[in-house]
Structure formats: structure tokens, C-alpha cells
Design an enzyme around this catalytic site. Structure first.
Site, mmCIF file in Angstrom:
data_model
loop_
_atom_site.group_PDB
_atom_site.id
_atom_site.type_symbol
_atom_site.label_atom_id
_atom_site.label_comp_id
_atom_site.label_asym_id
_atom_site.label_seq_id
_atom_site.Cartn_x
_atom_site.Cartn_y
_atom_site.Cartn_z
ATOM 1 N N LEU A 1 38.884 37.466 38.944
ATOM 2 C CA LEU A 1 37.972 37.339 39.792
ATOM 3 C C LEU A 1 38.526 37.374 41.159
ATOM 4 O O LEU A 1 37.785 37.311 42.188
ATOM 5 C CB LEU A 1 37.323 35.969 39.841
ATOM 6 C CG LEU A 1 36.364 35.712 38.625
ATOM 7 C CD1 LEU A 1 35.789 34.423 38.492
ATOM 8 C CD2 LEU A 1 35.250 36.806 38.295
ATOM 9 N N ARG A 2 39.783 37.653 41.455
ATOM 10 C CA ARG A 2 40.382 38.012 42.756
ATOM 11 C C ARG A 2 39.839 38.920 43.684
ATOM 12 O O ARG A 2 39.495 38.579 44.777
ATOM 13 C CB ARG A 2 41.961 37.884 42.738
ATOM 14 C CG ARG A 2 42.586 38.057 44.052
ATOM 15 C CD ARG A 2 43.899 38.267 43.896
ATOM 16 N NE ARG A 2 44.577 36.924 43.699
ATOM 17 C CZ ARG A 2 45.277 36.894 42.580
ATOM 18 N NH1 ARG A 2 45.557 37.638 41.686
ATOM 19 N NH2 ARG A 2 46.010 35.486 42.440
ATOM 20 N N ALA A 3 39.463 40.077 42.959
ATOM 21 C CA ALA A 3 38.937 41.190 43.628
ATOM 22 C C ALA A 3 37.434 40.671 44.388
ATOM 23 O O ALA A 3 37.150 41.101 45.333
ATOM 24 C CB ALA A 3 38.703 42.335 42.940
#
Length: 354
Positions: A245-247
């Protein structure tokens, strides 16, 4: 002028043909928590020039260069153990992360740095805090800086685990448009011949950038995200088949920084679309390839312990293994016929020589 360089710096406003890079650098300056900017491109594409130019727009104008041969202590700092043991007091010797606070930390050829240093850089860039622990003594200090790493892909790539932690990435290409090349060369020659005169021509534009960065930093906390923005970010990240989920988080923060830079009243899907490529460039995967790999894994027949025992028993008894027991990825190779050649009489060895 940046005191660290002791020479005039090419102005940010005079960069030509670098719009995506300029936008990424400005967003990182507004929100250093994005995790920095990775700039990939061949030699001579103004990677370091742009990074130095950004430092001139920041309040302190601090520019810190991390050399390739730097040690971990040189980067993060170290504790003076002798002082701790002698006086019982903690004395911290700051490193480059402390020096770069509120400025720009530049790493040329970041892909050639040891992984441990890259980890430390990215941790501090994302958290804004540097923590040094030595022999049971811990010391923390603020380390909010704009991390700019450059690399030439011809000299090797960063590990996927590290490249993903850079917030934004911009891929530069050689310019083959004659008109643009001529503009760049003319600007550079003019700057080299008369740096002060060249800078004077961009004073107003430089001041405007400084004011916009300051105003954007102040406006940043007041900007939120509605459901439409969240939905658009999710769709883009799912379509790019990113890991984790970093993006999503970086895209939201980058869109907010862009909205703040433009003094918009709210973050919109249009802001998201304009930052998406810099967020996804180093995180995008081929969905068909990945889906195909997942499907092949899910279609592989499951083997039980009984199946393995049966196959082992057949092999030990000299029987041909059952097709159902061997037609899977167990690492066994089917028996292959071996050629037999007739050999002339063999002279036996004397028993003592055997």
C-alpha cells in the site's frame, strides 16, 4: 548562494526540458515525508544540476553530498563512548543526516551504495528522525531533509525492496530535439560566462518559487481527501499491480503537495493524475504476467504425504512409478534408458592389488 558550494548555482527557474523532474523535486521539498526522489538517467542529463538548484530554494539552502565511500557512522553519526564511560553523559557526534536537516541530501549513484546505508537514508527520509543506538545508549534527533538519489541504469539497478521505498521516481532520457538542445547549451554557456549576470535575470522567478514552497508547506495540513480521490488512487494502483500500500499513501501525499503548491482549495483527481507516473514508474508490474504466475501456482496439483510415500515405495521396489504420482513438480526425473556397449575381455586384477 549556497555557502557549502562556494560558487554560483544554476537557477532552478532556468532549467529547460525538465518539467517532470522539477515538479517531483518541488513536491518533495513541500512534503519531505514523501521519501525522496530517485532520478534515473544517462550521464549529462542535469541530474545533479537540478538537485543543487532545488537546495537554493529552501530556507537554509543547505546542500549535503553523501560520498560513495562514506561509512555508516559518517552518515548517521555516532556516540562518543569514551565520554559516556568517563563522565556518564551522552555526547553525540552528528553525521551527515544531522547536517542535512531542513536541506537537501544528495546521493549520486545511489545504486552503488551499500544496502545498509540506503536503508538508513530511506528510514530517516520517511520518518524525519534519525536514531543512533550504540552499546545500549540511544540518541535521536530531527532529520527532515529532501533526499535526492541519482543513478545511471547502465551501472546497475537498486534492489526492488529499496527502490520501492523512494517516494517518487523520474526517468530522464537523452534529448534528441535540436531546438531544445540548443536552448540548453546556450543557457549553460551564458551561465558559465557570467554567473552573476545570468542569475540576476532569474531573481524574480526564483523568489516566486521560494514563496510558493513556503505557502504550500503552510497550506498542506488543511488539505484532505474525499472518497472520489481515494477511489481514483486505488484504481490506479490496482491497475499498476503494485506491491503493498505504499504507492497509495505516496500518491495521496504527492497529490496533496501538488494541490498545496498550486494553492488549490481541495485535492482533486486531476492532481492525482498528474503525480501518478512519478509514483508508479518504479512500482508498476505487468498484471498479465503476475496473474499468469499466480494461476500456474494455483493449478499445480497438491501432493500429500501418502502420495510421496507411494512414489518412494515404487522406486525402492524397482517398479515404474505411477504417472499420477510423478506428474508434478517434485524434482524427480523419469528414468532414462542407458546405452550398453560391448567391452572386450577384462583382465582381472590380482587380489592383492584390488
Amino acid at each position: 548562494m549556497n555557502a557549502a558550494t562556494q560558487r554560483p548555482v544554476f537557477p532552478f527557474a532556468a532549467l529547460i526540458g525538465q518539467t517532470p523532474l522539477q515538479q517531483a523535486l518541488l513536491l518533495a521539498a513541500i512534503d519531505p515525508g514523501l521519501g525522496g526522489v530517485l532520478v534515473s538517467g544517462p550521464r549529462g542529463t542535469a541530474k545533479s544540476t537540478a538537485a543543487r538548484a532545488l537546495a537554493e530554494l529552501l530556507p537554509e539552502g543547505q546542500w549535503v553530498n553523501l560520498p560513495l565511500g562514506a561509512s555508516e557512522d559518517r552518515l548517521i553519526g555516532t556516540l562518543d563512548i569514551e565520554t559516556v564511560l568517563r563522565d556518564g553523559s551522552v555526547r553525540f557526534s552528528p553525521g551527515l543526516l544531522a547536517k542535512a536537516h531542513r536541506g537537501v541530501l544528495y546521493v549520486d549513484e545511489v545504486n552503488l551504495l551499500p544496502d545498509a546505508l540506503v536503508d538508513a537514508l530511506l528510514d530517516a527520509a520517511a520518518s524525519g528522525v534519525n536514531t543512533v543506538e550504540r552499546d545500549g545508549v540511544s540518541h535521536s534527533h530531527d532529520a527532515s531533509f529532501v533526499l535526492i538519489g541519482t543513478m545511471n541504469p547502465e551501472e546497475g539497478e537498486l534492489r526492488p525492496q529499496l527502490i520501492d521505498r523512494f517516494g517518487l521516481m523520474v526517468e530522464l532520457q537523452n534529448c534528441f530535439e535540436a531546438r531544445v538542445r540548443q536552448q540548453i547549451v546556450k543557457a549553460r554557456l551564458a551561465f558559465d560566462l557570467d554567473p552573476q549576470g545570468f542569475l540576476a535575470g532569474y531573481t524574480q522567478q526564483q523568489s516566486t518559487y521560494v514563496q510558493r514552497i513556503r505557502a504550500a508547506r503552510e497550506a498542506l495540513p488543511q488539505l484532505g481527501f474525499d472518497d472520489a480521490v481515494h477511489a481514483h488512487v486505488s484504481a490506479l494502483c490496482i491497475g499498476a499491480a503494485v506491491d503493498g500500500l505504499r504507492a497509495d499513501l505516496v500518491m495521496l501525499r504527492a497529490a496533496r503537495a501538488l494541490a498545496a503548491l498550486e494553492q488549490a482549495a481541495a485535492v482533486t483527481t486531476e492532481h492525482v493524475g498528474r503525480v501518478a507516473e512519478a509514483v508508479l514508474a518504479h512500482r508498476r508490474h505487468d498484471r498479465e504476467t503476475r496473474a499468469g504466475g499466480d494461476a500456474r501456482e494455483s493449478e499445480a496439483p497438491l501432493r500429500t504425504a501418502d502420495d510421496a510415500d507411494a512414489a518412494s515405495s515404487q522406486l525402492s521396489e524397482g517398479a515404474a512409478p505411477d504417472a499420477a504420482a510423478t506428474d508434478s513438480d517434485w524434482g524427480y526425473l523419469p528414468p532414462q534408458p542407458a546405452g550398453v556397449a560391448q567391452v572386450k575381455g577384462v583382465i582381472p586384477l590380482n587380489a592383492k592389488k584390488r
